[in-house]
Scaffold this motif. Structure first.
Motif, PDB file in Angstrom:
ATOM      1  N   TYR A   1      17.526 -72.465 -85.801  1.00  0.00           N
ATOM      2  CA  TYR A   1      17.791 -71.109 -85.308  1.00  0.00           C
ATOM      3  C   TYR A   1      18.944 -71.120 -84.303  1.00  0.00           C
ATOM      4  N   SER A   2      19.498 -69.944 -84.042  1.00  0.00           N
ATOM      5  CA  SER A   2      20.597 -69.818 -83.079  1.00  0.00           C
ATOM      6  C   SER A   2      20.186 -70.210 -81.666  1.00  0.00           C
ATOM      7  N   TRP A   3      18.901 -70.078 -81.326  1.00  0.00           N
ATOM      8  CA  TRP A   3      18.454 -70.419 -79.974  1.00  0.00           C
ATOM      9  C   TRP A   3      18.096 -71.901 -79.846  1.00  0.00           C
ATOM     10  N   GLY A   4      18.262 -72.673 -80.931  1.00  0.00           N
ATOM     11  CA  GLY A   4      18.099 -74.115 -80.854  1.00  0.00           C
ATOM     12  C   GLY A   4      16.836 -74.695 -81.442  1.00  0.00           C
ATOM     13  N   ASP A   5      15.822 -73.879 -81.714  1.00  0.00           N
ATOM     14  CA  ASP A   5      14.585 -74.401 -82.310  1.00  0.00           C
ATOM     15  C   ASP A   5      14.828 -74.796 -83.759  1.00  0.00           C
ATOM     16  N   LEU A   6      14.214 -75.900 -84.150  1.00  0.00           N
ATOM     17  CA  LEU A   6      14.294 -76.336 -85.539  1.00  0.00           C
ATOM     18  C   LEU A   6      13.379 -75.467 -86.392  1.00  0.00           C
ATOM     19  N   ILE A   7      13.814 -75.188 -87.627  1.00  0.00           N
ATOM     20  CA  ILE A   7      13.049 -74.338 -88.532  1.00  0.00           C
ATOM     21  C   ILE A   7      12.254 -75.196 -89.515  1.00  0.00           C
ATOM     22  N   ALA A   8      12.960 -75.996 -90.294  1.00  0.00           N
ATOM     23  CA  ALA A   8      12.342 -76.850 -91.311  1.00  0.00           C
ATOM     24  C   ALA A   8      13.394 -77.817 -91.822  1.00  0.00           C
ATOM     25  N   PRO A   9      12.964 -78.954 -92.360  1.00  0.00           N
ATOM     26  CA  PRO A   9      13.942 -79.845 -93.001  1.00  0.00           C
ATOM     27  C   PRO A   9      14.608 -79.106 -94.164  1.00  0.00           C
ATOM     28  N   VAL A  10      15.852 -79.452 -94.480  1.00  0.00           N
ATOM     29  CA  VAL A  10      16.564 -78.743 -95.543  1.00  0.00           C
ATOM     30  C   VAL A  10      15.895 -78.908 -96.902  1.00  0.00           C
ATOM     31  N   ARG A  11      15.047 -79.911 -97.055  1.00  0.00           N
ATOM     32  CA  ARG A  11      14.326 -80.075 -98.330  1.00  0.00           C
ATOM     33  C   ARG A  11      13.214 -79.037 -98.484  1.00  0.00           C
ATOM     34  N   HIS A  12      12.922 -78.276 -97.423  1.00  0.00           N
ATOM     35  CA  HIS A  12      11.896 -77.223 -97.460  1.00  0.00           C
ATOM     36  C   HIS A  12      12.562 -75.845 -97.331  1.00  0.00           C
ATOM     37  N   VAL A  13      13.430 -75.543 -98.274  1.00  0.00           N
ATOM     38  CA  VAL A  13      14.211 -74.302 -98.236  1.00  0.00           C
ATOM     39  C   VAL A  13      13.312 -73.075 -98.249  1.00  0.00           C
ATOM     40  N   GLU A  14      12.298 -73.068 -99.084  1.00  0.00           N
ATOM     41  CA  GLU A  14      11.427 -71.883 -99.183  1.00  0.00           C
ATOM     42  C   GLU A  14      10.694 -71.618 -97.871  1.00  0.00           C
ATOM     43  N   SER A  15      10.249 -72.658 -97.228  1.00  0.00           N
ATOM     44  CA  SER A  15       9.580 -72.511 -95.934  1.00  0.00           C
ATOM     45  C   SER A  15      10.553 -71.972 -94.892  1.00  0.00           C
ATOM     46  N   ALA A  16      11.767 -72.497 -94.900  1.00  0.00           N
ATOM     47  CA  ALA A  16      12.784 -72.026 -93.950  1.00  0.00           C
ATOM     48  C   ALA A  16      13.098 -70.554 -94.197  1.00  0.00           C
ATOM     49  N   ALA A  17      13.245 -70.167 -95.460  1.00  0.00           N
ATOM     50  CA  ALA A  17      13.551 -68.768 -95.778  1.00  0.00           C
ATOM     51  C   ALA A  17      12.425 -67.842 -95.320  1.00  0.00           C
ATOM     52  N   GLU A  18      11.198 -68.281 -95.497  1.00  0.00           N
ATOM     53  CA  GLU A  18      10.058 -67.475 -95.046  1.00  0.00           C
ATOM     54  C   GLU A  18      10.103 -67.283 -93.529  1.00  0.00           C
ATOM     55  N   ARG A  19      10.374 -68.343 -92.802  1.00  0.00           N
ATOM     56  CA  ARG A  19      10.399 -68.271 -91.336  1.00  0.00           C
ATOM     57  C   ARG A  19      11.568 -67.434 -90.833  1.00  0.00           C
ATOM     58  N   VAL A  20      12.732 -67.613 -91.426  1.00  0.00           N
ATOM     59  CA  VAL A  20      13.887 -66.804 -91.025  1.00  0.00           C
ATOM     60  C   VAL A  20      13.626 -65.347 -91.369  1.00  0.00           C
ATOM     61  N   GLY A  21      13.066 -65.106 -92.536  1.00  0.00           N
ATOM     62  CA  GLY A  21      12.739 -63.734 -92.937  1.00  0.00           C
ATOM     63  C   GLY A  21      11.799 -63.067 -91.947  1.00  0.00           C
ATOM     64  N   HIS A  22      10.839 -63.817 -91.431  1.00  0.00           N
ATOM     65  CA  HIS A  22       9.920 -63.265 -90.443  1.00  0.00           C
ATOM     66  C   HIS A  22      10.674 -62.818 -89.187  1.00  0.00           C
ATOM     67  N   VAL A  23      11.650 -63.603 -88.787  1.00  0.00           N
ATOM     68  CA  VAL A  23      12.420 -63.298 -87.569  1.00  0.00           C
ATOM     69  C   VAL A  23      13.233 -62.021 -87.733  1.00  0.00           C
ATOM     70  N   VAL A  24      13.745 -61.763 -88.942  1.00  0.00           N
ATOM     71  CA  VAL A  24      14.605 -60.595 -89.129  1.00  0.00           C
ATOM     72  C   VAL A  24      13.874 -59.404 -89.780  1.00  0.00           C
ATOM     73  N   THR A  25      12.553 -59.470 -89.848  1.00  0.00           N
ATOM     74  CA  THR A  25      11.759 -58.349 -90.370  1.00  0.00           C
ATOM     75  C   THR A  25      11.294 -57.475 -89.220  1.00  0.00           C
ATOM     76  N   PRO A  26      11.550 -56.173 -89.299  1.00  0.00           N
ATOM     77  CA  PRO A  26      11.078 -55.280 -88.235  1.00  0.00           C
ATOM     78  C   PRO A  26       9.552 -55.338 -88.124  1.00  0.00           C
TER      79      PRO A  26
END
Length: 100
Positions: free
Chosen positions: A72-97
């Motif tokens: 993330y932009s604030w420095g926290d790790l999201i997921a290893p790049v081999r876990h793309v779907e998990s990362a997308a879910e977490r990023v999606g949560h951050v940008v969902t109203p």
């Protein structure tokens, strides 16, 4: 942890991972694109289509043992790049109203 640049050994892997994350976010209904600034590492800009003021910047960085991680932009790790779907879910949560 330093950001991955395209001139080191992880540059191609980072570019591939960012592309996969962009596709995964697009499939979930978010606006996502790769940004390649001239003097900085590439990143993904993910934005809510319902609330364009909600956006997040995601980069790739080496983690423990050299494995690449999404971050993330604030420095926290999201997921290893081999876990793309998990990362997308977490990023999606951050940008969902909230309440949607």
């Amino acid at each position: 942890m330093d950001a991955v640049t395209t001139d080191n050994g992880n540059g191609q892997e980072a570019a591939r991972a960012l592309g996969e994350l962009t596709r995964a976010l697009d499939e979930r209904g978010f606006a996502a694109r790769i940004v390649n600034p001239p003097a900085a590492p590439p990143f993904v800009r993910a934005t809510s289509r319902e609330a364009v003021e909600l956006s997040e910047t995601v980069t790739c960085v080496p983690g423990e043992g050299g494995e690449l991680w999404f971050r993330y932009s604030w420095g926290d790790l999201i997921a290893p790049v081999r876990h793309v779907e998990s990362a997308a879910e977490r990023v999606g949560h951050v940008v969902t109203p909230q309440g949607v």
